[in-house]
Design a protein around this motif. Structure first.
Motif, short mmCIF file in Angstrom:
data_model
loop_
_atom_site.label_atom_id
_atom_site.label_comp_id
_atom_site.label_asym_id
_atom_site.label_seq_id
_atom_site.Cartn_x
_atom_site.Cartn_y
_atom_site.Cartn_z
N ARG A 1 5.65 6.88 -19.56
CA ARG A 1 6.25 6.68 -18.24
C ARG A 1 5.22 6.92 -17.14
NH1 ARG A 1 8.18 10.24 -14.60
NH2 ARG A 1 9.69 9.50 -13.03
N VAL A 2 4.37 7.93 -17.32
CA VAL A 2 3.34 8.23 -16.33
C VAL A 2 2.36 7.07 -16.21
CG1 VAL A 2 1.39 9.75 -15.78
CG2 VAL A 2 3.54 10.73 -16.61
N LEU A 3 1.97 6.51 -17.34
CA LEU A 3 1.05 5.38 -17.33
C LEU A 3 1.67 4.16 -16.66
CD1 LEU A 3 -0.74 5.49 -20.81
CD2 LEU A 3 -1.65 6.11 -18.57
N LEU A 4 2.95 3.94 -16.94
CA LEU A 4 3.63 2.80 -16.31
C LEU A 4 3.68 2.95 -14.79
CD1 LEU A 4 6.61 2.20 -18.79
CD2 LEU A 4 4.61 0.75 -18.44
N LEU A 5 3.93 4.17 -14.34
CA LEU A 5 3.95 4.43 -12.90
C LEU A 5 2.55 4.29 -12.30
CD1 LEU A 5 6.46 7.42 -12.68
CD2 LEU A 5 6.83 5.06 -11.91
N ALA A 6 1.53 4.70 -13.07
CA ALA A 6 0.15 4.53 -12.60
C ALA A 6 -0.18 3.05 -12.49
CB ALA A 6 -0.82 5.22 -13.56
N PHE A 7 0.34 2.24 -13.42
CA PHE A 7 0.15 0.79 -13.34
C PHE A 7 0.81 0.24 -12.07
CE2 PHE A 7 -0.33 -0.10 -18.19
CZ PHE A 7 -1.51 0.62 -18.16
N LEU A 8 2.02 0.75 -11.77
CA LEU A 8 2.73 0.32 -10.56
C LEU A 8 1.94 0.69 -9.31
CD1 LEU A 8 5.23 -0.75 -9.05
CD2 LEU A 8 6.24 1.54 -9.28
N SER A 9 1.40 1.91 -9.29
CA SER A 9 0.61 2.35 -8.15
C SER A 9 -0.63 1.47 -7.98
CB SER A 9 0.18 3.81 -8.35
OG SER A 9 -0.68 4.23 -7.30
N GLY A 10 -1.36 1.25 -9.07
CA GLY A 10 -2.55 0.41 -9.00
C GLY A 10 -2.24 -1.01 -8.58
N SER A 11 -1.09 -1.52 -9.04
CA SER A 11 -0.68 -2.88 -8.65
C SER A 11 -0.41 -2.94 -7.15
CB SER A 11 0.57 -3.29 -9.43
OG SER A 11 0.31 -3.33 -10.82
N GLY A 12 0.18 -1.88 -6.60
CA GLY A 12 0.42 -1.82 -5.17
C GLY A 12 -0.88 -1.87 -4.39
N PHE A 13 -1.89 -1.12 -4.85
CA PHE A 13 -3.19 -1.14 -4.20
C PHE A 13 -3.85 -2.51 -4.33
CE2 PHE A 13 -3.29 3.60 -5.20
CZ PHE A 13 -2.89 3.94 -3.92
N GLY A 14 -3.73 -3.12 -5.52
CA GLY A 14 -4.31 -4.43 -5.73
C GLY A 14 -3.72 -5.47 -4.80
N LEU A 15 -2.40 -5.44 -4.65
CA LEU A 15 -1.73 -6.38 -3.74
C LEU A 15 -2.11 -6.10 -2.28
CD1 LEU A 15 1.83 -6.58 -5.33
CD2 LEU A 15 0.09 -8.39 -5.26
N TYR A 16 -2.32 -4.84 -1.97
CA TYR A 16 -2.76 -4.49 -0.62
C TYR A 16 -4.09 -5.17 -0.31
CZ TYR A 16 -4.58 -1.77 3.28
OH TYR A 16 -5.11 -1.40 4.48
N GLY B 1 0.81 -1.21 0.00
CA GLY B 1 0.00 0.00 0.00
C GLY B 1 0.84 1.26 0.00
N MET B 2 1.97 1.23 0.72
CA MET B 2 2.86 2.38 0.76
C MET B 2 3.41 2.69 -0.63
SD MET B 2 6.40 2.98 2.89
CE MET B 2 7.31 1.96 1.74
N VAL B 3 3.83 1.66 -1.34
CA VAL B 3 4.33 1.86 -2.71
C VAL B 3 3.25 2.50 -3.58
CG1 VAL B 3 5.11 0.70 -4.81
CG2 VAL B 3 6.00 -0.01 -2.57
N GLY B 4 2.01 1.97 -3.46
CA GLY B 4 0.92 2.50 -4.27
C GLY B 4 0.64 3.96 -3.98
N VAL B 5 0.61 4.33 -2.71
CA VAL B 5 0.28 5.71 -2.33
C VAL B 5 1.40 6.68 -2.69
CG1 VAL B 5 -0.21 7.24 -0.40
CG2 VAL B 5 -1.28 5.01 -0.49
N VAL B 6 2.65 6.30 -2.42
CA VAL B 6 3.78 7.18 -2.73
C VAL B 6 3.82 7.50 -4.22
CG1 VAL B 6 6.30 7.32 -2.87
CG2 VAL B 6 5.22 6.50 -0.78
N VAL B 7 3.70 6.47 -5.05
CA VAL B 7 3.74 6.68 -6.50
C VAL B 7 2.55 7.51 -6.97
CG1 VAL B 7 3.69 5.54 -8.74
CG2 VAL B 7 5.05 4.57 -6.89
N MET B 8 1.35 7.21 -6.43
CA MET B 8 0.16 7.94 -6.86
C MET B 8 0.25 9.42 -6.49
SD MET B 8 -3.86 7.30 -5.92
CE MET B 8 -3.62 7.87 -4.22
N TYR B 9 0.66 9.73 -5.27
CA TYR B 9 0.78 11.13 -4.86
C TYR B 9 1.79 11.87 -5.72
CZ TYR B 9 -1.98 10.54 -0.57
OH TYR B 9 -2.98 10.32 0.34
N GLN B 10 2.91 11.22 -6.03
CA GLN B 10 3.91 11.86 -6.87
C GLN B 10 3.37 12.12 -8.27
OE1 GLN B 10 7.24 9.16 -6.39
NE2 GLN B 10 8.17 10.44 -4.82
N LEU B 11 2.58 11.19 -8.80
CA LEU B 11 2.00 11.37 -10.13
C LEU B 11 0.98 12.50 -10.14
CD1 LEU B 11 1.42 7.69 -11.34
CD2 LEU B 11 3.10 9.33 -12.20
N MET B 12 0.22 12.64 -9.05
CA MET B 12 -0.82 13.66 -8.99
C MET B 12 -0.24 15.08 -8.95
SD MET B 12 -3.77 12.07 -6.51
CE MET B 12 -4.93 10.84 -7.13
#
Length: 277
Positions: free
Chosen positions: A145-160, A70-81
């Motif tokens: 690159r932004v989409l790839l990072l969004a995928f990483l963020s969403g994957s973090g939430f999914g694993l959470y 979850g931390m990975v997902g949130v950190v990446v998402m906030y940075q993207l926003m």
């Protein structure tokens, strides 16, 4: 009760994502989390007596893994926003957050219904449409690159969500307590190494603290919803959270959306529902 808890989780997640992303535009994403995570951890600890359970090694392990994911997902998402429109990032991460549990389930031997696979295909189309911005857009075109990072963020939430679901129904709020304290502890050395502790004061401090409380509340409502009813129903209702974030981004920040993006947002919502049925 499941419906009420699921909708409360969606609203809390949506508002938390918006406030956290908004705060990250003035302060570093990690700085925001060094304030919001401990608030969520203390809130879950305070509510623990109201929802008692058994803390086993199994629950503690999956709670800790959930905290990391979850931390990975949130950190990446906030940075993207900070650099990309919220009305693009939020639905893209939501689609991935819905797809990952399906993929994990298939790997473990589950066989999702045909409608879930249809949802995955629609979700892929939705991601493409949501990311279609022109040069005239204030944020410009959405880079791969932004989409790839969004995928990483969403994957973090999914694993959470996967780890949370596998922690066990007899553990009460312990998985959330372990998860939040794990995130709170892990974020500190990262902030120290990157020198992103910073100071937040005034109204923004209250906004960030409220973000942490809302995120923890959303997690609690989702967990309780899975305990009181069907996981599929709780997942569908909770996964509507991007609608709240998008509405706030358009209403408060006046973010622009094209016709294709609006179509993509609708398809993203439909995809999440189909995947989690």
């Amino acid at each position: 009760m499941t419906v009420v808890l699921g909708l409360l989780a969606a609203i809390a997640y949506g508002v938390s994502d918006f406030t956290g992303g908004f705060a990250a535009r003035r302060f570093k994403a990690i700085t925001v989390l060094t304030f919001s995570y401990p608030v969520g951890a203390l809130l879950m600890l305070a509510l623990l007596p109201l929802f008692p359970g058994h803390l086993s090694w199994h629950a503690a392990l999956f709670g800790a893994l959930g905290g990391l994911a979850g931390m990975v997902g949130v950190v990446v998402m906030y940075q993207l926003m900070v650099t990309a429109p919220m009305n693009v990032i939020s639905p893209v991460t939501a689609v991935l957050a819905a797809i990952v549990p399906v993929v994990v389930g298939v790997t473990l031997g589950e066989r999702p219904a045909v409608v879930a696979w249809i949802g995955i295909v629609i979700g892929g189309i939705a991601v493409v449409l949501c990311s279609r911005t022109s040069e005239e857009n204030p944020h410009g075109r959405i880079a791969p690159r932004v989409l790839l990072l969004a995928f990483l963020s969403g994957s973090g939430f999914g694993l959470y969500f996967v780890f949370l679901a596998r922690a066990g129904h007899d553990s009460g709020l312990w998985p959330l307590v372990v998860s939040r304290f794990t995130s709170s502890i892990l974020i500190m050395p990262i902030a120290a190494k990157r020198r992103e502790f910073g100071r937040i004061g005034g109204r923004m401090l209250w906004l960030v603290l409220g973000c942490g409380a809302l995120d923890a509340t959303a997690n609690m409502c989702f967990l309780l919803a899975t305990h009181t009813g069907l996981l599929s129903l709780a997942g569908v209702l909770t996964s509507l959270y991007p609608a709240v974030t998008v509405v706030l981004a358009i209403g408060v920040l006046h973010e622009h959306t094209s016709r294709l993006q609006r179509l993509g947002l609708g398809l993203a919502a439909a995809a999440v529902v189909l995947i989690t049925i």
